[in-house]
Structure formats: C-alpha cells, structure tokens
Design a protein around this motif. Structure first.
Motif, PDB file in Angstrom:
ATOM      1  N   PRO A 103       0.815  -1.221   0.000  1.00  0.00           N
ATOM      2  CA  PRO A 103       0.000   0.000   0.000  1.00  0.00           C
ATOM      3  C   PRO A 103       0.841   1.259   0.000  1.00  0.00           C
ATOM      4  O   PRO A 103       1.955   1.276   0.534  1.00  0.00           O
ATOM      5  N   ALA A 104       0.303   2.308  -0.606  1.00  0.00           N
ATOM      6  CA  ALA A 104       0.969   3.609  -0.555  1.00  0.00           C
ATOM      7  C   ALA A 104       0.851   4.167   0.861  1.00  0.00           C
ATOM      8  O   ALA A 104      -0.096   3.841   1.582  1.00  0.00           O
ATOM      9  N   PRO A 105       1.794   4.981   1.289  1.00  0.00           N
ATOM     10  CA  PRO A 105       1.706   5.582   2.633  1.00  0.00           C
ATOM     11  C   PRO A 105       0.400   6.369   2.782  1.00  0.00           C
ATOM     12  O   PRO A 105      -0.074   7.003   1.842  1.00  0.00           O
ATOM     13  N   PHE A 106      -0.173   6.328   3.982  1.00  0.00           N
ATOM     14  CA  PHE A 106      -1.442   7.003   4.207  1.00  0.00           C
ATOM     15  C   PHE A 106      -1.277   8.513   4.164  1.00  0.00           C
ATOM     16  O   PHE A 106      -0.335   9.083   4.710  1.00  0.00           O
ATOM     17  N   SER A 107      -2.216   9.145   3.485  1.00  0.00           N
ATOM     18  CA  SER A 107      -2.342  10.606   3.514  1.00  0.00           C
ATOM     19  C   SER A 107      -3.776  10.930   3.136  1.00  0.00           C
ATOM     20  O   SER A 107      -4.406  10.200   2.366  1.00  0.00           O
ATOM     21  N   TRP A 108      -4.299  12.038   3.673  1.00  0.00           N
ATOM     22  CA  TRP A 108      -5.678  12.413   3.381  1.00  0.00           C
ATOM     23  C   TRP A 108      -5.857  12.718   1.896  1.00  0.00           C
ATOM     24  O   TRP A 108      -6.904  12.421   1.323  1.00  0.00           O
ATOM     25  N   SER A 109      -4.850  13.296   1.282  1.00  0.00           N
ATOM     26  CA  SER A 109      -4.965  13.593  -0.151  1.00  0.00           C
ATOM     27  C   SER A 109      -5.058  12.306  -0.962  1.00  0.00           C
ATOM     28  O   SER A 109      -5.803  12.235  -1.952  1.00  0.00           O
TER      29      SER A 109
END
Length: 282
Positions: A103-109
């Motif tokens: 998974p890609a690192p979490f970010s709101w964007s």
C-alpha cells in the motif's frame, strides 16, 4: 520478499493437498464448536470431571475458529494458514493481477482524491438499490404470504424458507457463467431482469401460485446479484486506499438501502403492495 512466477500460482489453490486438509480440519472444528454450545446447556451439577475436560477442549476449538487471517503478504504469520512459499505465490498472483500488494503511505490527499472516481458512486448506488429490495423481501415475505396471499401464520413462516434454498441454484449458475466468461455486467443485468419479472408476478398477478413463483424468481435474482456485485466491485477497483474508500461508501449505502427497504411495504396496501412493487421494479 521474492515473487514467484505468477503462471504457477494456481498450484497453490488447486493442487495443494495440505490446504485442502486444513479446510477439512476447520470444518470439523466448526462442528465441535456447535457441541460446545450445547454443552453449556447441561447443568454443571451433572457433569463429571471428564465431561468438564471435554467441554474445555471444545471451547478451545471454538476459539480456534475465530482466528482471523492477515493480509496476503503476512498470511504465513497467521495461525499457519499459509507457509512462506505459499505466501510468496499468493502475493505474486495479486501483484501480477492488480499491482497493489504494497500500500501507498497514508495521507488524506491519497484517500480523498478517490472520491472523484464516478465508479465509486455507481457501485454505492447499486448496493443501495439491491439491499433496498432484498431487505424488503426478506423481512416482509411472511407478511406478504399471510396478508397478501391468504396463508395462515404458520404456513407463511414455513413458505418463507424454500425460495432461499432455491436461490442456491441461480447463485451457482450465474457465478459459474461470470467466472468462465469473465463477465459481470451481463450477469447482473440478467439477474436484474429476473428480479423485475419476479416482482411483477408478485405484484400484478391475481393467482396465488403465480405470485409465489414470482417470490422464487425475485429471491433467486437478488441473492445472485449479491455475489455478482461483490465480484464486480472487487474486480474493478485497484489500489488499497481506493478499495478502502469504495468499501466504506458501499457499506454506508448498503445500510441506507436496508433502512429504505423497511418502509416500502405498507400494511394498508395489502394484498397488492403497489408502492413496494413499483419501487422494487424501478
């Protein structure tokens, strides 16, 4: 983690005897857990030490059935579900299929940008509409049979079950066709047409036999679409954060459909239930 050749991945799932044996063990434990529940009903004063030991063992079996399996890349760490070699093959197959094992690192964007994809709203709407009809039929079928078709309360309860046994047949057939030809849209469309036909038979016919056959047709169609829609959604959404957003939207709208479905059958409209019929057809 080294990725195996994806062309050999089917061996893990189709030809591996150990996985089959584990599934058999899990099934046997589920039967043991049922016995554990029954043992709870036996008064403790009548239990011998041997009985209590057996009951404790059954409780342990029950706990084993509740162990969850982690994500594929960590499955070899979950209660020996897969060994490391089998995990590599499963991960390689997922990576080859959709390329989102890591998974890609979490970010709101990263999360919010997926709300711009119209497919999320399409899937959410389909689950809303499907659960609207399924909840309405599932909860109100005994009332329809009793108030709309003239059966007694006991007969209505008994006649509510057979349509769900029948539903196994169209579920297996539609799933088989969808998997064989790798098509979900036409299967969902066909099931939807069967659902409309069944609802129309239930709502517009004056013969009890025809109306009850319509219940079979409608029940088989919407249960089949549960399987087809879940596969359709899973096969067309890639990326772990996008799948998470879609799952949240689908779950929310699915619940809203259940709430809406509880209001469309009105007792004062018996035996025709015109509002529910037209909402379900629509």
């Amino acid at each position: 983690m080294r990725l195996s050749n994806p062309t050999t991945l089917h061996d893990t799932f189709n030809d591996h005897p150990r996985i089959e044996s584990r599934l058999k063990i899990m099934s046997s434990k589920s039967f043991s857990s049922t016995e554990a529940i029954q043992a709870e009903l036996v008064p403790r004063t009548t239990q011998t030490a041997k009985d209590r030991d057996a009951q404790l063992r059954r409780k342990a079996d029950w706990r084993l059935c509740t162990i969850a399996v982690d994500f594929p890349e960590k499955a070899h760490l979950s209660f020996h579900f897969l060994n490391e070699s089998e995990t590599e093959r499963a991960v390689a197959r997922i990576q080859f299929d959709r390329g989102d094992v890591q998974p890609a690192p979490f970010s709101w964007s990263e999360v919010l940008r997926h709300f711009g994809d119209w497919k999320i709203y399409g899937f959410a709407a389909m689950f809303f509409l499907l659960n609207l009809v399924s909840t309405a039929l599932a909860y109100f079928l005994p009332i329809i049979l009793q108030g709309g078709m003239g059966f007694s309360s006991n007969q209505a309860i008994l006649l509510s079950s057979p349509p769900y046994y029948y539903a196994v047949i169209p579920v297996l057939l539609s799933s088989r066709v969808g998997d064989k030809y790798r098509l979900r849209g036409p299967v969902i469309t066909f099931n939807s047409l069967c659902l409309i036909a069944g609802i129309a038979m239930l709502g517009f016919s004056r013969q009890v036999t025809v109306r009850y056959i319509g219940v079979y047709l409608a029940t088989g169609a919407y249960v089949s679409n549960w399987a087809a829609l879940n596969s359709y959604q899973a096969n067309n959404i890639t990326g772990q954060w996008k799948r998470a957003v879609t799952a949240a939207a689908v779950t929310a709208c699915n619940g809203l459909g259940g709430i809406a479905g509880s209001f469309i059958f009105k007792q004062n409209e018996a035996p025709r239930y015109i509002t529910a019929i037209w909402v379900s057809i629509g």
